[in-house]
Design a protein around this motif. Structure first.
Motif, short mmCIF file in Angstrom:
data_model
loop_
_atom_site.label_atom_id
_atom_site.label_comp_id
_atom_site.label_asym_id
_atom_site.label_seq_id
_atom_site.Cartn_x
_atom_site.Cartn_y
_atom_site.Cartn_z
N VAL A 1 -4.69 -7.99 4.32
CA VAL A 1 -3.83 -6.37 5.08
C VAL A 1 -4.72 -5.66 6.54
CG1 VAL A 1 -3.00 -4.91 4.56
CG2 VAL A 1 -2.71 -6.50 2.70
N ASP A 2 -3.60 -5.58 7.17
CA ASP A 2 -4.83 -5.09 8.63
C ASP A 2 -3.77 -3.85 9.12
OD1 ASP A 2 -6.27 -4.55 10.57
OD2 ASP A 2 -5.55 -5.99 10.88
N ILE A 3 -4.42 -2.41 8.12
CA ILE A 3 -3.98 -1.28 8.53
C ILE A 3 -4.77 -0.32 9.01
CG2 ILE A 3 -2.19 0.67 8.11
CD1 ILE A 3 -2.03 -0.44 4.87
N HIS A 4 -4.16 0.01 10.41
CA HIS A 4 -5.63 0.65 11.26
C HIS A 4 -5.85 1.88 10.70
CE1 HIS A 4 -6.58 3.06 15.02
NE2 HIS A 4 -7.30 1.18 15.53
N PRO A 5 -7.42 2.46 10.43
CA PRO A 5 -7.48 3.61 10.32
C PRO A 5 -6.51 5.07 10.90
CG PRO A 5 -8.99 2.76 11.09
CD PRO A 5 -7.99 1.81 11.16
N ALA A 6 -6.04 4.94 11.63
CA ALA A 6 -4.95 6.13 12.44
C ALA A 6 -3.64 6.15 11.77
CB ALA A 6 -5.45 6.22 14.19
N ALA A 7 -3.50 5.26 12.02
CA ALA A 7 -1.64 5.13 10.66
C ALA A 7 -1.90 6.13 9.75
CB ALA A 7 -1.62 4.26 10.41
N GLN A 8 -0.88 6.86 10.30
CA GLN A 8 -0.49 7.39 9.52
C GLN A 8 0.83 7.40 7.84
OE1 GLN A 8 1.26 11.75 11.09
NE2 GLN A 8 0.16 10.42 13.25
N LEU A 9 0.19 7.11 6.58
CA LEU A 9 1.08 6.65 5.57
C LEU A 9 1.44 7.70 4.69
CD1 LEU A 9 -1.05 3.41 4.77
CD2 LEU A 9 0.62 3.92 6.14
N GLY A 10 2.63 8.21 4.81
CA GLY A 10 2.56 9.67 3.24
C GLY A 10 2.68 8.36 1.84
N SER A 11 2.83 9.79 1.12
CA SER A 11 2.69 9.51 -0.33
C SER A 11 3.87 8.39 -1.39
CB SER A 11 2.93 10.70 -1.49
OG SER A 11 4.05 11.40 -0.79
N GLY A 12 3.88 7.88 -3.01
CA GLY A 12 4.73 7.02 -2.89
C GLY A 12 4.74 5.89 -2.22
N VAL A 13 3.72 5.08 -0.97
CA VAL A 13 4.33 4.27 -0.90
C VAL A 13 3.69 2.69 -1.66
CG1 VAL A 13 3.46 2.44 2.02
CG2 VAL A 13 3.92 5.06 1.75
N LEU A 14 4.61 1.34 -1.41
CA LEU A 14 4.40 0.37 -2.22
C LEU A 14 4.49 -0.51 -1.00
CD1 LEU A 14 4.41 -1.35 -4.90
CD2 LEU A 14 7.12 -1.82 -4.36
N ILE A 15 3.11 -1.35 -1.25
CA ILE A 15 3.82 -2.79 -0.15
C ILE A 15 3.17 -3.48 -1.34
CG2 ILE A 15 2.06 -3.99 1.70
CD1 ILE A 15 0.99 -1.98 2.86
N ASP A 16 4.27 -4.29 -1.64
CA ASP A 16 4.11 -5.57 -2.73
C ASP A 16 3.56 -6.65 -2.06
OD1 ASP A 16 4.96 -6.65 -5.67
OD2 ASP A 16 6.94 -6.07 -4.87
N HIS A 17 3.25 -7.62 -2.87
CA HIS A 17 2.28 -8.80 -2.78
C HIS A 17 1.44 -8.48 -1.51
CE1 HIS A 17 4.80 -11.01 -5.43
NE2 HIS A 17 6.29 -10.72 -5.29
N ALA A 18 1.95 -8.25 -0.37
CA ALA A 18 0.62 -7.41 0.80
C ALA A 18 0.30 -8.58 2.03
CB ALA A 18 -0.52 -6.70 -0.26
N THR A 19 0.23 -9.28 0.99
CA THR A 19 -0.63 -10.73 1.89
C THR A 19 0.35 -10.73 3.76
OG1 THR A 19 -0.72 -12.02 0.82
CG2 THR A 19 -0.97 -13.04 2.67
N GLY A 20 -0.16 -10.21 4.91
CA GLY A 20 0.06 -10.33 6.29
C GLY A 20 0.52 -9.21 6.74
N VAL A 21 0.01 -8.27 6.00
CA VAL A 21 0.95 -6.66 6.41
C VAL A 21 -0.04 -6.46 7.41
CG1 VAL A 21 1.47 -4.83 5.61
CG2 VAL A 21 2.17 -6.33 4.47
N VAL A 22 0.99 -5.94 8.88
CA VAL A 22 -0.01 -5.81 9.58
C VAL A 22 0.72 -3.90 10.24
CG1 VAL A 22 -0.66 -5.85 11.94
CG2 VAL A 22 -0.52 -8.01 10.24
N ILE A 23 0.09 -3.28 10.47
CA ILE A 23 0.81 -1.88 11.05
C ILE A 23 -0.77 -1.16 11.84
CG2 ILE A 23 0.99 1.04 9.87
CD1 ILE A 23 1.48 0.03 7.59
N GLY A 24 -0.06 -0.83 13.08
CA GLY A 24 -0.67 -0.56 14.27
C GLY A 24 -0.89 1.14 14.29
N GLU A 25 -1.81 1.02 15.28
CA GLU A 25 -2.49 2.98 15.24
C GLU A 25 -1.24 3.96 16.00
OE1 GLU A 25 -5.85 4.75 18.55
OE2 GLU A 25 -4.88 2.93 18.99
#
Length: 250
Positions: A123-147
């Motif tokens: 799972v590749d989520i850039h450190p600068a990306a902003q995530l809210g609360s109550g987030v679900l990434i189900d199974h998760a393999t291959g998820v990419v979230i950019g900067e």
């Protein structure tokens, strides 16, 4: 759990029962998962615990993520199951620590942690990306979230989702996902566009234009097939089929 599966007794004690708080248990578990020759486990554990102590909102968001997994994923029977085994949850918590480092201008360490998470959890989520609360990434393999991506509160997404950039500029080049949105498996959202609150995007869709609040979109490129009359958050019921078939005859 120790009584029902004695082979896991030592594992459960080491990662859960031996710790006096959720913060300490998570610090130990994540550090054990992410440690390497360059990122030592004891140093990572201290770092993660310090983040929880300095910024309590990180742990509050973590508890909301746990609740999201328990409520939305029928495969999640216990909170401990989420903490110990769900790599989507673990990846989110590591990103929250990396984001804390990023904001403190410790960017090299944040990137090192991101790289390790990508290597271990895929799972590749850039450190600068902003995530809210109550987030679900189900199974998760291959998820990419950019900067420059922004993910709102109570968002659900499945494996192989991409929140990708467009262009080579240094400004905002990644999507914003509104509160309560649901992104099906394999969805790609590309460029600095917004997916509205409460919007549902069907599996395999490619979104290149903004989507309004509370709509249903599917296809390549994604097109709106329905505007939801009842304002609800599709991320909560996780329905992957309803609303996509408008009329059919058997």
């Amino acid at each position: 759990m120790q009584e029902t599966e004695p082979l896991l007794a030592s594992f459960l004690h080491t990662n859960v029962l031996a710790h006096q708080s959720l913060a300490k248990a998570l610090s130990h578990l994540l550090a054990s998962k992410m440690q390497s020759r360059t990122l030592l486990g004891t140093q990572l554990m201290r770092l993660i615990f310090d983040a929880y102590q300095e910024e309590p909102s990180i742990l509050e968001a973590c508890m909301a993520d746990m609740e999201a997994a328990k409520e939305r994923d029928p495969a999640c029977d216990k909170y401990t199951q989420c903490i110990l085994y769900f790599k989507g949850f673990q990846a989110i918590q590591c990103q929250r620590i990396a984001h804390w480092l990023w904001k403190k201008d410790r960017k090299m360490l944040a990137i090192a942690l991101q790289s390790r998470v990508s290597e271990v959890l895929h799972v590749d989520i850039h450190p600068a990306a902003q995530l809210g609360s109550g987030v679900l990434i189900d199974h998760a393999t291959g998820v990419v979230i950019g900067e420059t991506a922004v993910v709102g509160n109570n968002v659900s997404m499945l494996h192989h989702v991409t929140l990708g950039g467009s262009g080579t500029g240094k400004g905002v080049r990644h999507p914003t996902i509104g509160d309560g949105a649901l992104l099906g498996a394999g969805v790609s959202v590309l460029g600095p566009i917004r997916v509205g609150a409460g919007t549902k995007v069907g599996a395999g869709s490619v979104v290149v234009k903004e989507l309004p609040d509370y709509c249903v979109a599917v296809g390549v490129p994604a097109r709106i097939i329905k505007q939801l009359q009842i304002r609800r958050e599709p991320s909560i019921d996780m329905d992957q089929c309803d609303d996509f078939i408008l009329d059919y005859v058997i």
